[in-house]
Design an enzyme around this catalytic site. Structure first.
Site, PDB file in Angstrom:
ATOM      1  N   LYS A  22     -13.079   9.590  -3.883  1.00  0.00           N
ATOM      2  CA  LYS A  22     -13.565  10.516  -4.910  1.00  0.00           C
ATOM      3  C   LYS A  22     -13.929  11.881  -4.329  1.00  0.00           C
ATOM      4  CE  LYS A  22     -17.471   9.139  -6.412  1.00  0.00           C
ATOM      5  NZ  LYS A  22     -18.639   9.985  -6.075  1.00  0.00           N
ATOM      6  N   ARG A  97     -25.039   9.401 -12.570  1.00  0.00           N
ATOM      7  CA  ARG A  97     -25.047   8.029 -12.052  1.00  0.00           C
ATOM      8  C   ARG A  97     -25.606   7.055 -13.087  1.00  0.00           C
ATOM      9  NH1 ARG A  97     -25.395   8.733  -6.153  1.00  0.00           N
ATOM     10  NH2 ARG A  97     -23.182   8.766  -5.692  1.00  0.00           N
ATOM     11  N   ARG A 134     -14.950   2.806   7.636  1.00  0.00           N
ATOM     12  CA  ARG A 134     -15.229   4.202   7.350  1.00  0.00           C
ATOM     13  C   ARG A 134     -16.002   4.874   8.477  1.00  0.00           C
ATOM     14  NH1 ARG A 134     -16.857   6.558   1.539  1.00  0.00           N
ATOM     15  NH2 ARG A 134     -18.957   5.783   1.796  1.00  0.00           N
ATOM     16  N   ARG A 162     -19.760   4.097  10.623  1.00  0.00           N
ATOM     17  CA  ARG A 162     -21.043   3.932   9.932  1.00  0.00           C
ATOM     18  C   ARG A 162     -21.661   2.620  10.348  1.00  0.00           C
ATOM     19  NH1 ARG A 162     -21.755   6.196   4.069  1.00  0.00           N
ATOM     20  NH2 ARG A 162     -23.325   4.601   4.117  1.00  0.00           N
ATOM     21  N   ARG A 173     -23.224  -3.076  -1.925  1.00  0.00           N
ATOM     22  CA  ARG A 173     -23.220  -1.712  -2.450  1.00  0.00           C
ATOM     23  C   ARG A 173     -22.258  -1.576  -3.617  1.00  0.00           C
ATOM     24  NH1 ARG A 173     -21.779   1.651   2.517  1.00  0.00           N
ATOM     25  NH2 ARG A 173     -21.274   3.291   1.053  1.00  0.00           N
TER      26      ARG A 173
END
Ligand SMILES: [Zn+2]
Length: 224
Positions: A22, A97, A134, A162, A173
């Site tokens: 995104k 959100r 990632r 990460r 998540r």
């Protein structure tokens, strides 16, 4: 660069789970349409780094493991959309959100033209694979785009894995995201300006489909 002279406003909200690409797509769209990309994550990160009042409050909230409250997020976006460069439109990444935030955004949009909402959809297994590998920038903290092979393309910092991206944490998540976003998608999905984009394709293909969706959906400021 597009001319602003006879520009129609193009107001875009990008929805999509972490790992859907995104941020990259929002950045590309903003660049090609010559619009500000407004990322609430960036705004908060910068505020924290600058140590502003907002930054201090946001850091305290996040360190306590809580989400930054709706009214704070709404205030940030309202202020940002009021600046001159956002008159011709914007690409919003990371907001809204919640349904409360979406309703507030609708109120901010009065007199500004329609809101195009794009949801980037990617199967969960693909997201887990992407997220578990990632990388982020060790210096500025931005998520590395898939195509970044060397250093951070923002600040030149080195890219690191990460630490929190174990498969279990990633799945949790995503679950939180799906729960939140389902209500948001329900809020928007009946609108003719809402479109789903298949994010499980090469980034350039996703970009082309976003461009096509916007071109097909907007005519002289009116969205069909
Ligand atoms: Zn960086």
């Amino acid at each position: 660069m597009a001319s602003h002279q006879d520009a129609i406003s193009l107001n875009v909200v990008m929805l999509g789970p972490p790992g859907a690409g995104k941020g990259t797509q929002a950045e590309r769209l903003a660049r090609t349409k010559d619009l500000p990309k407004i990322s609430t994550g960036d705004i908060l990160r910068e505020a924290v780094q600058a140590g502003t009042e907002l930054g201090l409050a946001a850091r305290e909230t996040m360190e306590a493991g809580n989400l930054v409250p709706d009214d704070v997020m709404i205030g940030i976006v309202c202020e940002r959309l009021g600046r001159a460069d956002a008159r011709v439109g914007f690409v919003l990444d990371g907001f809204p959100r919640t349904v409360q935030q979406a309703a507030a955004l609708d109120r901010m949009m009065e007199g500004r033209g329609p809101l195009v909402v794009l949801e980037i959809v990617v199967p969960e297994d693909v997201l887990v694979r992407r997220l578990a590998t990632r990388r982020i920038c060790s210096k500025c903290g931005v998520n590395a785009a898939v195509e970044w092979t060397g250093a951070c393309q923002r600040c030149g910092g080195s890219l690191i894995a990460r630490m929190d991206d174990s498969v279990e944490i990633v799945r949790e998540r995503l679950k939180v995201y799906q729960r939140q976003t389902k209500r948001l998608v329900d809020y928007y999905s009946a609108r003719p300006t809402f479109r789903k984009i298949n994010g499980n394709q090469p980034p350039d293909t996703v970009t082309a489909q976003i461009d096509a969706a916007i071109a097909a959906g907007t005519v002289k400021g009116a969205v069909l």
